[in-house]
Motif scaffolding. Structure first.
Motif, PDB file in Angstrom:
ATOM      1  N   THR A   4       0.831  -1.205   0.000  1.00  0.00           N
ATOM      2  CA  THR A   4       0.000   0.000   0.000  1.00  0.00           C
ATOM      3  C   THR A   4       0.868   1.259   0.000  1.00  0.00           C
ATOM      4  O   THR A   4       0.569   2.219  -0.724  1.00  0.00           O
ATOM      5  N   ASP A  63      -8.155  -3.771  -1.816  1.00  0.00           N
ATOM      6  CA  ASP A  63      -8.037  -4.459  -0.530  1.00  0.00           C
ATOM      7  C   ASP A  63      -9.181  -4.020   0.390  1.00  0.00           C
ATOM      8  O   ASP A  63      -9.350  -2.823   0.627  1.00  0.00           O
ATOM      9  N   GLN A  89      -9.329  -3.816   3.330  1.00  0.00           N
ATOM     10  CA  GLN A  89      -8.850  -2.969   4.432  1.00  0.00           C
ATOM     11  C   GLN A  89      -9.016  -1.485   4.097  1.00  0.00           C
ATOM     12  O   GLN A  89      -9.050  -0.639   4.988  1.00  0.00           O
ATOM     13  N   ASP A  99      -3.770  -1.418  -5.849  1.00  0.00           N
ATOM     14  CA  ASP A  99      -3.263  -1.832  -4.538  1.00  0.00           C
ATOM     15  C   ASP A  99      -3.986  -3.121  -4.155  1.00  0.00           C
ATOM     16  O   ASP A  99      -5.195  -3.119  -3.942  1.00  0.00           O
TER      17      ASP A  99
END
Ligand SMILES: Nc1ncnc2c1ncn2[C@@H]1O[C@H](COP(=O)(O)OP(=O)(O)OP(=O)(O)O)[C@@H](O)[C@H]1O
Ligand SMILES: [Mg+2]
Length: 272
Positions: A16, A39, A41, A132
């Motif tokens: 990232t 992602d 996240q 990413d």
């Protein structure tokens, strides 16, 4: 449009950090850049000051056939894209709730082609797309292998990282044998003998290794404090210079684009 995935099936290796700083450096150099946060996240979008969307990339990837037909091609994607505080740098965030993405993808026909199709809708709008990726080896990772023009593969100088690199090479040999793999060492501490030894041994047998070592640097950790790329608050620091060098190396490996936009960016990078 050149699509670079930042991927290694291992967590915490700097994917990232690299995706965010690379995307910002390319935009500063004059490229129109889209960073896609693949992602759940959501860290890349967050670090660039963006908020997760109620309809982000997961919703777009998993949309059932026929859904969104009232929109012109690319319109649904464009409406989910967020501008950042930096000119030419846009983000397509991950959805607020992406828990079911893999299960949703698994129910679709040809889930691995979904990302490539989505990117095709963006043709002409961007010079560079940076993906990413999450550290997993699930369907979405397969989709990245199909959609990317090249993979930038962050490796921490550790045996676990190198084991993940071997897993990635096996996966690519099976699923994307033509995909260029460009490893780059990240979180490097040259005072440590293990780091120096592993890098030297790896460089000897992997000629596609990026000739730049991203240092372990407090400035990178402070990105979360600023929610901004390193160059914006620590310009001239070793980390900022390393990301800038990484961009130059990437540009040198990016094939000329038919519309010449990346060539222009090359000139402005050299000038700036
Ligand atoms: N060059 C660096 N120097 C110092 N710290 C770094 C560097 N790169 C990343 N970090 C820190 O290491 C941690 C992991 O970095 P990052 O989130 O970029 O890794 P990742 O590979 O994307 O992780 P994940 O697999 O969980 O997505 C973060 O706390 C980040 O701030
Ligand atoms: Mg990450």
């Amino acid at each position: 449009m050149h699509v670079v995935g930042v991927y290694l099936p291992k967590g915490g290796v700097g994917k990232t950090a690299i995706a965010v700083n690379l995307a910002h450096t390319a935009a500063v150099a004059g490229e129109r850049v889209l960073l896609i946060d693949l992602d759940p996240q959501g860290a890349a979008a967050w670090l660039l000051g963006c908020t997760p969307g109620s309809r982000g990339v997961a919703g777009l990837l998993a949309a059932g056939a026929g859904e969104g037909r009232r929109l012109a091609p690319g319109e649904a994607v464009a409406s989910a894209v967020q501008a950042t505080a930096w000119p030419r740098l846009h983000v397509l965030p991950m959805d607020l709730d992406a828990r079911h993405l893999e299960a949703d993808l698994a129910r679709l026909d040809h889930p691995r082609r979904r990302l490539r199709r989505l990117l095709a809708e963006l043709a002409g709008r961007y010079d560079r797309i940076v993906l990413d990726c999450a550290p997993s080896m699930a369907l979405l990772a397969d989709a990245v292998l199909k959609a990317a023009d090249a993979l930038l593969v962050p490796l921490v100088p550790s045996h676990l990282s190198l084991a993940a690199w071997e897993r990635l090479r096996e996966l690519c040999a099976e699923r994307a044998p033509e995909l260029p793999l460009w490893p780059v060492f990240s979180l490097v501490d040259r005072r440590r003998a293990l780091h120096r030894d592993l890098i030297t041994a790896f460089a000897r047998v992997h000629p596609t290794l990026m000739p730049v070592y991203l240092p372990s640097a407090a400035a990178v950790e402070r990105m979360g404090e600023h929610r901004a790329p390193v160059a914006t608050f620590a310009a001239g620091s070793p980390a900022a210079r390393a990301f800038s060098e990484l961009y130059r190396c990437l540009l040198a490996r990016t094939p000329a684009q038919p519309n010449g936009r990346l060539g222009e960016a090359d000139g402005s990078a050299a000038a700036g």
